[in-house]
Design a protein around this motif. Structure first.
Motif, PDB file in Angstrom:
ATOM      1  N   LYS A  92       0.810  -1.220   0.000  1.00  0.00           N
ATOM      2  CA  LYS A  92       0.000   0.000   0.000  1.00  0.00           C
ATOM      3  C   LYS A  92       0.844   1.271   0.000  1.00  0.00           C
ATOM      4  O   LYS A  92       0.441   2.289  -0.563  1.00  0.00           O
ATOM      5  CB  LYS A  92      -0.913  -0.002   1.225  1.00  0.00           C
ATOM      6  N   THR A  93       2.015   1.232   0.632  1.00  0.00           N
ATOM      7  CA  THR A  93       2.797   2.445   0.835  1.00  0.00           C
ATOM      8  C   THR A  93       3.406   2.991  -0.453  1.00  0.00           C
ATOM      9  O   THR A  93       3.720   4.175  -0.533  1.00  0.00           O
ATOM     10  CB  THR A  93       3.903   2.175   1.873  1.00  0.00           C
ATOM     11  N   PHE A  94       3.593   2.145  -1.456  1.00  0.00           N
ATOM     12  CA  PHE A  94       4.286   2.562  -2.672  1.00  0.00           C
ATOM     13  C   PHE A  94       3.352   2.579  -3.879  1.00  0.00           C
ATOM     14  O   PHE A  94       2.382   1.820  -3.942  1.00  0.00           O
ATOM     15  CB  PHE A  94       5.469   1.629  -2.932  1.00  0.00           C
ATOM     16  N   LEU A 148       9.091  -4.666   3.614  1.00  0.00           N
ATOM     17  CA  LEU A 148       7.860  -4.885   4.377  1.00  0.00           C
ATOM     18  C   LEU A 148       7.796  -3.937   5.564  1.00  0.00           C
ATOM     19  O   LEU A 148       6.725  -3.449   5.921  1.00  0.00           O
ATOM     20  CB  LEU A 148       7.792  -6.341   4.862  1.00  0.00           C
ATOM     21  N   CYS A 149       8.946  -3.669   6.174  1.00  0.00           N
ATOM     22  CA  CYS A 149       8.975  -2.743   7.311  1.00  0.00           C
ATOM     23  C   CYS A 149       8.611  -1.333   6.858  1.00  0.00           C
ATOM     24  O   CYS A 149       7.906  -0.602   7.567  1.00  0.00           O
ATOM     25  CB  CYS A 149      10.339  -2.763   7.988  1.00  0.00           C
ATOM     26  N   PHE A 166      11.286  11.401   5.877  1.00  0.00           N
ATOM     27  CA  PHE A 166      11.339  10.237   6.761  1.00  0.00           C
ATOM     28  C   PHE A 166      11.949   9.059   6.025  1.00  0.00           C
ATOM     29  O   PHE A 166      11.400   8.587   5.028  1.00  0.00           O
ATOM     30  CB  PHE A 166       9.937   9.893   7.250  1.00  0.00           C
ATOM     31  N   ALA A 167      13.085   8.589   6.500  1.00  0.00           N
ATOM     32  CA  ALA A 167      13.790   7.510   5.818  1.00  0.00           C
ATOM     33  C   ALA A 167      13.091   6.169   5.967  1.00  0.00           C
ATOM     34  O   ALA A 167      13.067   5.357   5.051  1.00  0.00           O
ATOM     35  CB  ALA A 167      15.220   7.412   6.346  1.00  0.00           C
ATOM     36  N   GLY A 168      12.525   5.913   7.139  1.00  0.00           N
ATOM     37  CA  GLY A 168      11.831   4.658   7.377  1.00  0.00           C
ATOM     38  C   GLY A 168      12.711   3.611   8.039  1.00  0.00           C
ATOM     39  O   GLY A 168      13.936   3.737   8.085  1.00  0.00           O
ATOM     40  N   PRO A 169      12.097   2.546   8.568  1.00  0.00           N
ATOM     41  CA  PRO A 169      12.816   1.519   9.339  1.00  0.00           C
ATOM     42  C   PRO A 169      13.995   0.896   8.617  1.00  0.00           C
ATOM     43  O   PRO A 169      15.055   0.696   9.216  1.00  0.00           O
ATOM     44  CB  PRO A 169      11.728   0.477   9.622  1.00  0.00           C
ATOM     45  N   ARG A 170      13.822   0.550   7.318  1.00  0.00           N
ATOM     46  CA  ARG A 170      14.938  -0.108   6.622  1.00  0.00           C
ATOM     47  C   ARG A 170      16.179   0.778   6.608  1.00  0.00           C
ATOM     48  O   ARG A 170      17.293   0.303   6.810  1.00  0.00           O
ATOM     49  CB  ARG A 170      14.519  -0.445   5.178  1.00  0.00           C
ATOM     50  N   GLU A 209       7.653  -6.595  13.745  1.00  0.00           N
ATOM     51  CA  GLU A 209       6.699  -7.701  13.665  1.00  0.00           C
ATOM     52  C   GLU A 209       6.630  -8.326  12.280  1.00  0.00           C
ATOM     53  O   GLU A 209       6.339  -9.519  12.157  1.00  0.00           O
ATOM     54  CB  GLU A 209       5.311  -7.213  14.092  1.00  0.00           C
ATOM     55  N   VAL A 210       6.872  -7.550  11.224  1.00  0.00           N
ATOM     56  CA  VAL A 210       6.729  -8.092   9.867  1.00  0.00           C
ATOM     57  C   VAL A 210       8.054  -8.506   9.245  1.00  0.00           C
ATOM     58  O   VAL A 210       8.059  -9.072   8.148  1.00  0.00           O
ATOM     59  CB  VAL A 210       6.026  -7.082   8.930  1.00  0.00           C
TER      60      VAL A 210
END
Length: 261
Positions: A92-94, A148-149, A166-170, A209-210
């Motif tokens: 969904k995010t991309f 996925l993160c 925001f760079a994000g978790p990865r 979690e993912v």
């Protein structure tokens, strides 16, 4: 024995689309990607799917299975309830390119902003590291870039306007691995705070979690990185050191412009 399943797959492109149902037999031991390949071969030859290794190591076949971000090659059909339609949707995010294939170039653009590893001058006896310093970032190197993160992170999943900040978790995993390297001399803390948006993360642990590689993204990467950023910005000793350094530079500059006697 084969078991019939209804695969509800999203079909479309950037302009929009819809879910379509496909009835297919699921053989014992098969994963979701196996079933989609059968649909592609027999019912929907134009179905777009991104995949590569089918071994859970390339991260290519990321999708949302029944609303949860997963690797399709690692999601067994036996773990899903085949008495109801199984929903397969793109991340969904991309942005969607076509069907289950999304444009994840955002992640690579953010990766370009990460300052490279920069060790100090090599000492005569060679570089030396403690074993604990070697062990600490090892789990970060297991990342397969399935994103996925990134997809599950609500900061960019629900707020598209945050993506530029925001760079994000990865990417925080990558920043943490470099920041924790004892031989690295680059300081990325200010960048992580001001341009990568580390402060926007509220550590819900949804990314952890993912993660198919079971990397403890929140506990071992994001929280320590947050602590380093906060320490650099608000620690009184660090603040005093910055003040002293600025005064020394200013004094040196003033002395350099004084006219000669």
């Amino acid at each position: 024995m084969a078991q019939m399943a209804t695969m509800r797959i999203w079909r479309g492109d950037r302009g929009g689309g819809e879910f379509r149902d496909y009835e297919v037999a699921a053989e014992e031991g098969e994963v979701v990607l196996d079933v989609l390949h059968r649909i592609q071969a027999t019912q929907a030859q134009d179905l777009a799917i991104r995949w590569n290794c089918k071994a859970g190591k390339c991260g290519s076949c990321s999708a949302e299975v029944n609303g949860k971000p997963r690797l399709m090659c690692m999601t067994r059909m036996s773990s899903l309830d085949t008495s109801v339609p199984i929903t397969i949707a793109p991340l969904k995010t991309f942005p969607v390119l076509r069907d289950l294939v999304t444009d994840v170039s955002f992640n690579f653009e953010m990766a370009k902003r990460v300052p490279a590893f920069k060790p100090g001058p090599r000492p005569p006896e060679g570089y030396r590291m403690m074993q604990e310093d070697i062990d600490r970032p090892q789990e970060f190197h297991k990342c397969i870039e399935c994103f996925l993160c990134q997809n599950v992170c609500h900061v960019i999943r629900d707020h598209d306007e945050n993506k530029q900040h925001f760079a994000g978790p990865r990417l925080f995993v990558r920043y943490a691995a470099l920041e924790m390297h004892p031989l690295d001399t680059n300081d990325r803390r200010r960048l992580a705070k001001e341009r990568m948006g580390i402060g926007l993360c509220n550590i819900t642990k949804c990314c952890t979690e993912v993660c198919p590689e079971h990397i403890k993204i929140t506990d071992n990467a994001i929280i320590p990185l947050k602590e380093r950023v906060v320490g650099a910005s608000y620690d009184p000793v660090a603040w005093l050191g910055r003040v002293v350094r600025r005064r020394k530079v200013r004094t040196s500059d003033e002395a350099s412009v004084q006219p000669a006697p």
